[in-house]
Structure formats: C-alpha cells, structure tokens
Write a protein that holds these residues in place. Structure first.
Motif, mmCIF file in Angstrom:
data_model
loop_
_atom_site.group_PDB
_atom_site.id
_atom_site.type_symbol
_atom_site.label_atom_id
_atom_site.label_comp_id
_atom_site.label_asym_id
_atom_site.label_seq_id
_atom_site.Cartn_x
_atom_site.Cartn_y
_atom_site.Cartn_z
ATOM 1 N N ILE A 118 0.840 -1.198 0.000
ATOM 2 C CA ILE A 118 0.000 0.000 0.000
ATOM 3 C C ILE A 118 0.873 1.245 0.000
ATOM 4 O O ILE A 118 0.637 2.184 -0.758
ATOM 5 C CB ILE A 118 -0.988 -0.014 1.190
ATOM 6 C CG1 ILE A 118 -2.072 -1.062 0.938
ATOM 7 C CG2 ILE A 118 -1.602 1.366 1.413
ATOM 8 C CD1 ILE A 118 -2.992 -1.319 2.121
ATOM 9 N N ARG A 119 1.920 1.251 0.837
ATOM 10 C CA ARG A 119 2.837 2.406 0.861
ATOM 11 C C ARG A 119 3.505 2.601 -0.493
ATOM 12 O O ARG A 119 3.651 3.725 -0.977
ATOM 13 C CB ARG A 119 3.894 2.230 1.949
ATOM 14 C CG ARG A 119 3.447 2.695 3.303
ATOM 15 C CD ARG A 119 4.635 2.839 4.224
ATOM 16 N NE ARG A 119 5.342 1.587 4.371
ATOM 17 C CZ ARG A 119 5.321 0.837 5.459
ATOM 18 N NH1 ARG A 119 4.654 1.211 6.508
ATOM 19 N NH2 ARG A 119 5.989 -0.289 5.508
ATOM 20 N N THR A 120 3.930 1.501 -1.109
ATOM 21 C CA THR A 120 4.566 1.573 -2.425
ATOM 22 C C THR A 120 3.611 2.180 -3.449
ATOM 23 O O THR A 120 3.982 3.084 -4.203
ATOM 24 C CB THR A 120 4.997 0.166 -2.899
ATOM 25 O OG1 THR A 120 5.967 -0.347 -1.980
ATOM 26 C CG2 THR A 120 5.568 0.191 -4.304
ATOM 27 N N LEU A 121 2.388 1.701 -3.461
ATOM 28 C CA LEU A 121 1.395 2.183 -4.432
ATOM 29 C C LEU A 121 1.040 3.645 -4.188
ATOM 30 O O LEU A 121 0.849 4.397 -5.143
ATOM 31 C CB LEU A 121 0.145 1.304 -4.390
ATOM 32 C CG LEU A 121 0.360 -0.148 -4.838
ATOM 33 C CD1 LEU A 121 -0.867 -0.992 -4.506
ATOM 34 C CD2 LEU A 121 0.697 -0.222 -6.310
ATOM 35 N N MET A 122 0.981 4.043 -2.933
ATOM 36 C CA MET A 122 0.708 5.451 -2.631
ATOM 37 C C MET A 122 1.892 6.311 -3.064
ATOM 38 O O MET A 122 1.699 7.399 -3.604
ATOM 39 C CB MET A 122 0.396 5.638 -1.146
ATOM 40 C CG MET A 122 -0.972 5.070 -0.804
ATOM 41 S SD MET A 122 -1.563 5.512 0.811
ATOM 42 C CE MET A 122 -2.061 7.205 0.549
ATOM 43 N N GLY A 123 3.108 5.810 -2.846
ATOM 44 C CA GLY A 123 4.299 6.542 -3.257
ATOM 45 C C GLY A 123 4.380 6.720 -4.763
ATOM 46 O O GLY A 123 4.911 7.720 -5.246
ATOM 47 N N LYS A 124 3.839 5.771 -5.504
ATOM 48 C CA LYS A 124 3.833 5.856 -6.963
ATOM 49 C C LYS A 124 2.576 6.567 -7.480
ATOM 50 O O LYS A 124 2.342 6.634 -8.676
ATOM 51 C CB LYS A 124 3.930 4.461 -7.571
ATOM 52 C CG LYS A 124 5.278 3.805 -7.311
ATOM 53 C CD LYS A 124 5.333 2.431 -7.959
ATOM 54 C CE LYS A 124 6.637 1.737 -7.664
ATOM 55 N NZ LYS A 124 7.791 2.406 -8.210
ATOM 56 N N LEU A 125 1.772 7.072 -6.543
ATOM 57 C CA LEU A 125 0.550 7.823 -6.848
ATOM 58 C C LEU A 125 -0.474 6.999 -7.630
ATOM 59 O O LEU A 125 -1.286 7.547 -8.376
ATOM 60 C CB LEU A 125 0.868 9.126 -7.582
ATOM 61 C CG LEU A 125 1.841 10.066 -6.883
ATOM 62 C CD1 LEU A 125 2.129 11.275 -7.761
ATOM 63 C CD2 LEU A 125 1.326 10.485 -5.521
ATOM 64 N N LEU A 126 -0.453 5.682 -7.456
ATOM 65 C CA LEU A 126 -1.419 4.824 -8.137
ATOM 66 C C LEU A 126 -2.685 4.642 -7.312
ATOM 67 O O LEU A 126 -3.743 4.328 -7.856
ATOM 68 C CB LEU A 126 -0.797 3.466 -8.460
ATOM 69 C CG LEU A 126 0.352 3.509 -9.459
ATOM 70 C CD1 LEU A 126 1.020 2.142 -9.570
ATOM 71 C CD2 LEU A 126 -0.134 3.983 -10.819
ATOM 72 N N ILE A 127 -2.565 4.814 -5.977
ATOM 73 C CA ILE A 127 -3.736 4.753 -5.106
ATOM 74 C C ILE A 127 -3.725 5.962 -4.184
ATOM 75 O O ILE A 127 -2.707 6.643 -4.045
ATOM 76 C CB ILE A 127 -3.797 3.442 -4.283
ATOM 77 C CG1 ILE A 127 -2.617 3.344 -3.310
ATOM 78 C CG2 ILE A 127 -3.889 2.232 -5.195
ATOM 79 C CD1 ILE A 127 -2.750 2.221 -2.295
ATOM 80 N N ARG A 128 -4.891 6.200 -3.552
ATOM 81 C CA ARG A 128 -5.029 7.329 -2.636
ATOM 82 C C ARG A 128 -6.004 6.933 -1.542
ATOM 83 O O ARG A 128 -6.716 5.936 -1.662
ATOM 84 C CB ARG A 128 -5.565 8.544 -3.374
ATOM 85 C CG ARG A 128 -6.955 8.296 -3.935
ATOM 86 C CD ARG A 128 -7.569 9.490 -4.634
ATOM 87 N NE ARG A 128 -8.802 9.150 -5.285
ATOM 88 C CZ ARG A 128 -9.971 8.973 -4.667
ATOM 89 N NH1 ARG A 128 -10.060 9.132 -3.385
ATOM 90 N NH2 ARG A 128 -11.057 8.662 -5.347
ATOM 91 N N PRO A 146 -6.256 9.171 -10.726
ATOM 92 C CA PRO A 146 -6.197 9.452 -12.168
ATOM 93 C C PRO A 146 -4.877 8.967 -12.789
ATOM 94 O O PRO A 146 -4.846 8.534 -13.938
ATOM 95 C CB PRO A 146 -6.320 10.972 -12.235
ATOM 96 C CG PRO A 146 -7.069 11.345 -10.996
ATOM 97 C CD PRO A 146 -6.602 10.368 -9.948
ATOM 98 N N GLU A 147 -3.796 9.000 -12.015
ATOM 99 C CA GLU A 147 -2.495 8.501 -12.516
ATOM 100 C C GLU A 147 -2.565 7.011 -12.812
ATOM 101 O O GLU A 147 -1.941 6.531 -13.757
ATOM 102 C CB GLU A 147 -1.378 8.779 -11.495
ATOM 103 C CG GLU A 147 -0.998 10.235 -11.383
ATOM 104 C CD GLU A 147 -1.880 11.044 -10.434
ATOM 105 O OE1 GLU A 147 -1.591 12.233 -10.257
ATOM 106 O OE2 GLU A 147 -2.866 10.510 -9.890
ATOM 107 N N PHE A 148 -3.322 6.257 -12.002
ATOM 108 C CA PHE A 148 -3.525 4.831 -12.256
ATOM 109 C C PHE A 148 -4.183 4.649 -13.622
ATOM 110 O O PHE A 148 -3.721 3.849 -14.442
ATOM 111 C CB PHE A 148 -4.396 4.208 -11.156
ATOM 112 C CG PHE A 148 -4.946 2.853 -11.504
ATOM 113 C CD1 PHE A 148 -4.176 1.718 -11.325
ATOM 114 C CD2 PHE A 148 -6.228 2.712 -12.014
ATOM 115 C CE1 PHE A 148 -4.683 0.459 -11.653
ATOM 116 C CE2 PHE A 148 -6.738 1.466 -12.336
ATOM 117 C CZ PHE A 148 -5.956 0.338 -12.159
#
Length: 191
Positions: A118-128, A146-148
């Motif tokens: 989850i931290r990784t995905l948030m860092g890559k702005l894929l989730i919020r 939107p980046e996802f």
C-alpha cells in the motif's frame, strides 16, 4: 528498551503505537516508557540520522525527516522503481476492483499483510485515501487515482478487464497470473 521501542514503532508502520500500547507490550510502566522514548528521540535528533519519532494525536510513529524529501522523491521517480512487485500488483488489482476498500479487506483477500505494498502504491501515486469506513476505528479506505488510469491507458475504472466468472476453478490461479503479467507489462511500458 530503546531498541525494542524502535523495533515496535518500525513494525507498527503508519498506524504507529500510543504510549499505553508500548507500556503493555514492554510490560513496563508509563514513566519508564516515556524515558525510553525521550532517550530514543534524543538519539535521533543528536545524531546524523534519517528518521525521527513523530507524535501525532497521541500516536508515535517512525518517520523520515522532511529535509530528506527530495531524495525520497527521486527514488520514487527513478526508472529502477518503475516495476511493481507481485505483492504490489495483487494489492493494486484488489483496490482497483473493490474500491473503496480497507487494508483489512485487502489482507483478507491476499491472506498476508499489505502495509508495504500500500505504501509503495501510494508513493507511486497509483492509489489514494478515498475516505474512512463507518464504525469502530474508521479504517482508511483506498481507491485508485487518475495517474492509475493514465498509467494503464484507461478512461475510467469500468474499462478494467472482467474478472473470471468462476474463481474457484483450477484455472483461476493461472488466469490471475496472466492478469498480473498483463498489468505488469502495461506498467513497464513507458507512458
């Protein structure tokens, strides 16, 4: 005691721990725990360290120092960090199909802890963070960004490929692997 407090704060991740929880786990009184926290905080502030103890709303967390943020930003944006691990892909797929979804719900599906993905995905702005669940604890709910959509070439979440109709069949694991490979290939392609 400092080393144990540091370890406990590290493994508690973004949820952190309050002093009462630390005292219970350590089997110590609050005064001893406070002294341990103060000593550890002093170590972090006196030395040339990259982390610190942050207290917010009565919860203690290990965090990185704000002055190092440009380096963390470079790490997230570097080409070496462009691929996603299998755990991150699984987590992303669960969030994409079940959003808004809590970390506990993600872990129920995956069967393992999901804080790091989850931290990784948030860092890559894929989730919020997409809100808070009703009820006790008001768990954080996650959704895609939107980046996802942009990264995977989707106009809306409705364009996600359909899930298999019979997930209990022997082919389900193979279909899941193909889906994750397709997801990874799309993520690896330059946008």
């Amino acid at each position: 005691m400092k080393a144990v407090i540091e370890g406990l704060l590290f493994v508690s991740g973004e949820e952190g721990m309050d002093k009462k929880q630390l005292a219970e786990v350590l089997g110590e009184d609050l005064e001893s725990v406070n002294k341990g926290i103060e000593a550890l905080t002093a170590d972090y502030s006196e030395g040339n360290r990259g982390i610190q103890i942050l207290e917010a709303g009565g919860t203690l967390q290990l965090t990185t120092k704000a002055e190092h943020a440009p380096y963390f930003k470079k790490l997230v944006q570097s080409p070496a960090s462009a691929t996603l691990s299998q755990a991150a892909l699984e987590t992303l797929a669960i969030i994409a199909y079940r959003q808004p979804v809590s970390r506990v719900e993600i872990e129920d599906v995956r069967g393992v802890k999901s804080e790091r993905p989850i931290r990784t995905l948030m860092g890559k702005l894929l989730i919020r963070e997409a809100g808070r669940a009703e009820g006790t604890g008001r768990a954080i709910l996650y959704g895609t960004t939107p980046e996802f959509l942009e990264q995977f070439g989707l106009r809306s979440i409705e364009e996600l490929p359909p899930l298999p109709e019979n997930p209990d069949t022997e082919d389900a694991e193979g279909e899941a692997d193909l889906f994750f490979e397709r997801f990874q290939e799309q993520f690896d392609e330059p946008s």
